[in-house]
Scaffold this motif. Structure first.
Motif, PDB file in Angstrom:
ATOM      1  N   LYS A 148       0.654  -1.181  -0.110  1.00 24.32           N
ATOM      2  CA  LYS A 148      -0.117   0.099  -0.043  1.00 24.32           C
ATOM      3  C   LYS A 148       0.940   1.361   0.021  1.00 24.32           C
ATOM      4  CE  LYS A 148      -3.441   2.545   2.689  1.00 24.32           C
ATOM      5  NZ  LYS A 148      -4.243   2.808   1.656  1.00 24.32           N
ATOM      6  N   ASN A 149       1.889   1.371   0.887  1.00 25.63           N
ATOM      7  CA  ASN A 149       2.773   2.438   0.742  1.00 25.63           C
ATOM      8  C   ASN A 149       3.379   2.703  -0.577  1.00 25.63           C
ATOM      9  OD1 ASN A 149       5.460   3.036   3.365  1.00 25.63           O
ATOM     10  ND2 ASN A 149       4.403   4.381   1.933  1.00 25.63           N
ATOM     11  N   MET A 150       3.872   1.731  -1.246  1.00 27.96           N
ATOM     12  CA  MET A 150       4.497   1.734  -2.581  1.00 27.96           C
ATOM     13  C   MET A 150       3.327   2.385  -3.567  1.00 27.96           C
ATOM     14  SD  MET A 150       7.744   1.581  -3.158  1.00 27.96           S
ATOM     15  CE  MET A 150       7.653   1.071  -4.739  1.00 27.96           C
ATOM     16  N   GLY A 151       1.945   1.778  -3.441  1.00 24.30           N
ATOM     17  CA  GLY A 151       0.978   2.254  -4.392  1.00 24.30           C
ATOM     18  C   GLY A 151       0.762   3.663  -4.228  1.00 24.30           C
ATOM     19  N   SER A 152       0.835   4.070  -2.922  1.00 25.74           N
ATOM     20  CA  SER A 152       0.680   5.347  -2.891  1.00 25.74           C
ATOM     21  C   SER A 152       1.548   6.391  -3.430  1.00 25.74           C
ATOM     22  CB  SER A 152       0.448   5.827  -1.220  1.00 25.74           C
ATOM     23  OG  SER A 152      -0.322   5.149  -0.632  1.00 25.74           O
ATOM     24  N   PHE A 153       2.636   6.066  -3.858  1.00 27.49           N
ATOM     25  CA  PHE A 153       3.540   6.873  -4.448  1.00 27.49           C
ATOM     26  C   PHE A 153       3.938   6.699  -5.834  1.00 27.49           C
ATOM     27  CE2 PHE A 153       4.838   7.837   0.016  1.00 27.49           C
ATOM     28  CZ  PHE A 153       5.236   9.074  -0.071  1.00 27.49           C
ATOM     29  N   PHE A 154       3.132   5.714  -6.406  1.00 25.88           N
ATOM     30  CA  PHE A 154       3.386   5.183  -7.812  1.00 25.88           C
ATOM     31  C   PHE A 154       2.051   4.844  -8.680  1.00 25.88           C
ATOM     32  CE2 PHE A 154       7.397   4.420  -5.879  1.00 25.88           C
ATOM     33  CZ  PHE A 154       8.502   4.744  -6.769  1.00 25.88           C
ATOM     34  N   ALA A 155       1.927   5.558  -9.552  1.00 27.49           N
ATOM     35  CA  ALA A 155       0.688   5.635 -10.436  1.00 27.49           C
ATOM     36  C   ALA A 155       0.654   4.151 -11.065  1.00 27.49           C
ATOM     37  CB  ALA A 155       0.560   6.538 -11.770  1.00 27.49           C
ATOM     38  N   VAL A 156      -0.798   3.866 -11.494  1.00 27.02           N
ATOM     39  CA  VAL A 156      -0.890   2.473 -11.925  1.00 27.02           C
ATOM     40  C   VAL A 156      -0.262   2.063 -13.220  1.00 27.02           C
ATOM     41  CG1 VAL A 156      -2.917   0.987 -13.129  1.00 27.02           C
ATOM     42  CG2 VAL A 156      -3.371   2.524 -10.801  1.00 27.02           C
ATOM     43  N   ARG A 157      -0.051   2.946 -14.192  1.00 26.78           N
ATOM     44  CA  ARG A 157       0.485   2.947 -15.217  1.00 26.78           C
ATOM     45  C   ARG A 157       1.966   2.324 -15.212  1.00 26.78           C
ATOM     46  NH1 ARG A 157       0.151   8.361 -14.804  1.00 26.78           N
ATOM     47  NH2 ARG A 157       2.198   9.495 -14.910  1.00 26.78           N
ATOM     48  N   GLU A 158       2.702   2.732 -13.950  1.00 25.79           N
ATOM     49  CA  GLU A 158       4.126   2.417 -13.970  1.00 25.79           C
ATOM     50  C   GLU A 158       4.349   1.347 -12.774  1.00 25.79           C
ATOM     51  OE1 GLU A 158       6.262   5.822 -12.512  1.00 25.79           O
ATOM     52  OE2 GLU A 158       4.675   6.483 -11.243  1.00 25.79           O
TER      53      GLU A 158
END
Length: 445
Positions: A148-158
Motif C-alpha cells: 500500500k505504501n508503494m502504491g501511494s507513491f506510484f501510478a497504475v501505469r508504472e
C-alpha cells in the motif's frame, strides 16, 4: 523632466516552470527514498523469518533437543507460524488502510525481533510454539502495508515495472538470509541458537532505518497523489479514507471477483514456495546427503537468485508486452512452474548438485514471477488506492492459508508426493486465472 537614469528593478519571483521543476525533483527524491526504505524493510523481515529454517539443520542434529523437536514437531511449528501469519494478513492490510503503514510495519518488526530472541534463548516446545504465533503475526504486518505504501507513491501505469523491481525484496531476503544466518550459526558460533540472534540484530537495524526515512503518503510530505487523475473519484487519497469505511472496503474486496480469483490462485501457489523456503536445506540434504550442512544451506540460493530476477522480468512483461494486463504473464509462469515441479524428482535423482541448482533456479523463476504479480501488483491494482491494503491483505491471507501446507507437509510426506502435489496445484491455479486473461484494473482501462 523625468529622471531617465536606470532604476534598480527587483528580480521577478520564480516562475511556474521553476516551481514545477522543484516539485518534480522533490517527488523523484521521495519516490526513491520510499522505494529504498520499504524494499529494505521487507527484505529485513526475512532475516528473522529464515532463522528457523536455518536452525532446523542444527536442531535435528542436536542430541539435547532432537528427540523432542523431531521433523514432525518442526513441521507443526511451521504450521503454527503460518496459521498466525495468515490470520495477520487478513487483519493488518485493513489496519494499514485505517492507520497508515508506518505504525503497522514498525510494530511488526518489533514483535519479530522479540519472538526471535525468545527462540534463541530457549528450546522448549511451548516457548517455540508461543514465539511462532508472535512471529507469524509480526511477519504478516509487512507485505500488505508496504505494498500500500508503494502504491501511494506510484501510478497504475508504472506499477508493473516499479513494483516488479520492488518485489525482488522478498526473493533477495530469502536468498541472502540463509547463508548469512548459517555462517553466523555454524561457522562463527557453532550453535543453531545464533541464527535467531543474528536475524534479530539485523532486523533491529532495519527498524531504525525505517522509522527515520519512511512516510505513509505523498501528502505527508506536501506532494500530490500520483493517481488523482487516474483513479475513480470516489477512491480518493489513502489518507482521506475515513476510518469507519475500513469494513466497507473489506466487503467491497470480498465482492470483487478478480480479488477472489487472485486469492484462490495464491492459495494454490504458495505451498510450493514456502516448502522450499522453509525446508529447502532439508529437501536438498535428503536428495544430496553428501553435500553436508553448509552445502545444503547454500544450494537453495539458486532458488533465491532466480527469485530476485523473476519479479523484475514479469513486471516489465506485464507493462510492456501485455499493456498493464497482469493475468497473462501469471498464467505463463504457472504453466512453467507446473512442468518443472512435475519433473523435480526424476531430474534430481541423478544426485548431481549442478542439476539440483538448475532445477531450483527454474522453480524460483516461475514461482516468484507468479507470486510477485498476484500478491503485489495485481492486488494493489484491483484494490484501488483507498483499499489497496485491504485487497493485498485479503489476497495474501488466502495465500498464507495455503502456505501452512508448505510448512507442514514436508515433515510428513515423501518428496515424490510433495512435488507432484505442488505441480497439480500450480496447474489448477493457472486454469483458475485463464478466464481473466484480458482483465484490466479500472484505472488502466
Amino acid at each position: 523632466m523625468a529622471d531617465l537614469a536606470p532604476q534598480s528593478v527587483p528580480s521577478p519571483p520564480p516562475g511556474p516552470a521553476l516551481a514545477t521543476r522543484e516539485a518534480l525533483k522533490r517527488t523523484a527524491r521521495w519516490r526513491r527514498q520510499i522505494f529504498a526504505v520499504t524494499w529494505i524493510a521487507y527484505a529485513g523481515f526475512y532475516f528473522v523469518r529464515q532463522a528457523f529454517s536455518v536452525a532446523k539443520l542444527g536442531i535435528l542434529d542436536d542430541p539435547l533437543v532432537s528427540g523432542v523437536l523431531t521433523e514432525q514437531v518442526l513441521g507443526v511449528l511451521d504450521a503454527v507460524y503460518l496459521a498466525a501469519y495468515a490470520a495477520g494478513q487478513f487483519l493488518w492490510g485493513m489496519w494499514a488502510d485505517r492507520f497508515g503503514p508506518r505504525v503497522v510495519v514498525a510494530g511488526g518488526m518489533a514483535g519479530a525481533v522479540v519472538a526471535a530472541c525468545a527462540m534463541g534463548l530457549s528450546s522448549a516446545v511451548l516457548v517455540f510454539g508461543g514465539a511462532m504465533v508472535v512471529q507469524g503475526l509480526a511477519q504478516s504486518a509487512g507485505w500488505a502495508p508496504l505494498c500500500k505504501n508503494m502504491g501511494s507513491f506510484f501510478a497504475v501505469r508504472e506499477r508493473g515495472r516499479v513494483l516488479g523491481i520492488w518485489s525482488s525484496n522478498y526473493a533477495f531476503g530469502g536468498l541472502a538470509a540463509p547463508p548469512f544466518l548459517g555462517w553466523w550459526a555454524y561457522e562463527v558460533f557453532g550453535s543453531w541458537h545464533a541464527a535467531f540472534f543474528a536475524g534479530a540484530v539485523t532486523l533491529a537495524v532495519v527498524l531504525a532505518l525505517f522509522l527515520v526515512f519512511q512516510r505513509n503518503t505523498p501528502q505527508d510530505v506536501g506532494l500530490p497523489d500520483p493517481n488523482r487523475t487516474e483513479e475513480e473519484p470516489t477512491a480518493g487519497a489513502p489518507a482521506a479514507q475515513p476510518r469507519q469505511r475500513a469494513l466497507t472496503l473489506y466487503r467491497e474486496a470480498l465482492r470483487d471477483r478478480m480479488v477472489l480469483t487472485l486469492g484462490a490462485a495464491y492459495f494454490l501457489l504458495k505451498p510450493a514456495r514456502y516448502a522450499i523456503l522453509l525446508w529447502g536445506p532439508v529437501i536438498v540434504s535428503r536428495r544430496l546427503p553428501e553435500v553436508g550442512k553448509v552445502g545444503a544451506t547454500l544450494i537453495p540460493v539458486a532458488f533465491g537468485v532466480a527469485g530476485v530476477l523473476a519479479p523484475i522480468l514479469i513486471g516489465w512483461v506485464s507493462d510492456t508486452l501485455f499493456r498493464s494486463r497482469r493475468v497473462p504473464p501469471c498464467v505463463l509462469a504457472l504453466a512453467l512452474l507446473t512442468v518443472v515441479l512435475a519433473l523435480f524428482m526424476p531430474l534430481t535423482a541423478t544426485g548431481s548438485a549442478a542439476v539440483m541448482l538448475a532445477v531450483l533456479a527454474v522453480i524460483g523463476l516461475a514461482v516468484y514471477a507468479a507470486d510477485a504479480m498476484i500478491s503485489c501488483v495485481a492486488a494493489v491494482d484491483f484494490g484501488t488506492a483507498g483499499g489497496a491494503g485491504t485487497a493485498a491483505g485479503l489476497v495474501n491471507g488466502c495465500g498464507s492459508v495455503g502456505a501452512i501446507l508448505g510448512g507442514l507437509l514436508p515433515g510428513f510426506l515423501s518428496s515424490t508426493a510433495l512435488f507432484y502435489g505442488f505441480a497439480a496445484a500450480a496447474l489448477l491455479a493457472g486454469l483458475l486465472m485463464l478466464p481473466q486473461w484480458h482483465r484490466l484494473p479500472a484505472a488502466a482501462s
